[in-house]
Design an enzyme around this catalytic site. Structure first.
Site, PDB file in Angstrom:
ATOM      1  N   ARG A   1       0.830  -0.908   0.141  1.00 53.78           N
ATOM      2  CA  ARG A   1      -0.366   0.132   0.181  1.00 53.78           C
ATOM      3  C   ARG A   1       0.726   1.541   0.116  1.00 53.78           C
ATOM      4  NH1 ARG A   1      -4.504   1.742   4.515  1.00 53.78           N
ATOM      5  NH2 ARG A   1      -3.896   4.116   4.302  1.00 53.78           N
TER       6      ARG A   1
ATOM      7  N   ASP B   1       1.547   5.306  -0.050  1.00 53.46           N
ATOM      8  CA  ASP B   1       0.570   6.421   0.752  1.00 53.46           C
ATOM      9  C   ASP B   1       0.213   7.565  -0.353  1.00 53.46           C
ATOM     10  OD1 ASP B   1       1.142   5.698   3.039  1.00 53.46           O
ATOM     11  OD2 ASP B   1       2.901   6.810   3.503  1.00 53.46           O
TER      12      ASP B   1
ATOM     13  N   ARG C   1      10.979   6.948   2.697  1.00 54.90           N
ATOM     14  CA  ARG C   1      10.827   8.423   3.372  1.00 54.90           C
ATOM     15  C   ARG C   1      11.272   8.987   4.482  1.00 54.90           C
ATOM     16  NH1 ARG C   1       5.854  11.098   2.998  1.00 54.90           N
ATOM     17  NH2 ARG C   1       4.334   9.410   3.470  1.00 54.90           N
TER      18      ARG C   1
END
Length: 281
Positions: free
Chosen positions: A57, A59, A208
């Protein structure tokens, strides 16, 4: 599912521009990749609903060139529509998401648990004028010059199997132990750098956060040893900046040979439960 002759599991290979999506997972009142795809699949197959499970999944704002998902559909429906499905999906899906291939999955295939690894690429520019306007949706601008040699030296301290709690947003009942297989930077075109991040799986914000830490090393704000020290501390560090999503793209999900799919899925479940309905990136 493999022993149910009335159902066929489909593998879908996907690409999408994540800019205008609130991430992969369906959310009430929000535009998501999963929501658009499930609606399109149900429409073209004339089903009351369709349910997709993804490999990882993403973001809000994160892109994908190599996402993989699965859907279980009635066999008669697939046999009636299979050859036309790809073109029909292209006709009803919005232009920022594409199904590039769809086919029956081999026995034992599990989009979520069977992968050997996921590979992401993060793109960043350190050009003094900013990012090329034609790339602004896919590249982060870093305002200070970056030294990729320093970034790679720091990255080498992070590869391998570790508890990445310092770079992840914790989820109750979920482990933050991951095997980071590859983390390296390359200057590919003048001011454009690409960071390749490859692991067996990722926890929320891990990619990230790693990128943010390495950018701080690259511009001289932090010592080369700093990301390794953060990792060793084992707790989420507020000084690690989680960079924006626009530079991040899921490029590849690699699966083992067909004969090893079921075994890989079983082994992954035994080690940890990775919520594909939990986030990546």
């Amino acid at each position: 599912m493999d022993n149910d002759d009335t159902v066929v599991r489909l593998r879908l290979d996907l690409s999408y521009d994540g800019t205008d999506f609130s991430g992969w997972a369906a959310q009430p009142g929000r535009r998501t990749v999963q929501g658009e795809l499930e609606a399109a699949l149900a429409r073209v197959l004339r089903l009351p609903e369709a349910s997709l499970t993804c490999a990882g999944r993403t973001d809000a704002g994160v892109h994908a060139r190599g996402q993989v998902a699965q859907a279980d559909v009635p066999r008669p429906v697939w046999e009636a529509e299979g050859e036309r499905l790809l073109r029909r999906l292209a006709g009803v899906l919005p232009k920022d998401v594409r199904v590039r291939a769809v086919r029956p999955a081999p026995p034992g295939f599990d989009a979520r648990f069977s992968p050997l690894y996921r590979r992401y690429v993060y793109r960043v520019s350190d050009a003094p004028y900013g990012v090329d306007p034609l790339l602004r949706r896919y590249v982060l601008w870093h305002r200070r010059p970056l030294d990729e040699a320093r970034m790679n030296a720091a990255a080498a301290l992070l590869t391998g199997e570790h508890d990445f709690a310092a770079f992840c947003k914790r989820r109750e009942g979920a482990t933050t132990i991951r095997e980071l297989l590859r983390l390296e930077w390359e200057r590919v075109d003048g001011a454009l750098l690409e960071g390749t991040v490859q692991a067996d799986a990722f926890c929320h914000n891990m990619v990230r956060a790693l990128v943010g830490a390495l950018l701080a090393v690259g511009d001289g704000s932090r010592d080369v040893s700093w990301p390794g020290e953060v990792l060793g501390a084992g707790v989420r560090d507020s000084s690690v900046h989680v960079v924006g999503p626009q530079g991040l793209s899921l490029e590849e999900v690699r699966y083992p040979a067909d004969a090893e799919l079921a075994g890989r899925a079983t082994a992954t479940r035994r080690v940890r439960e990775l919520p594909c309905r939990g986030r990546t990136g």
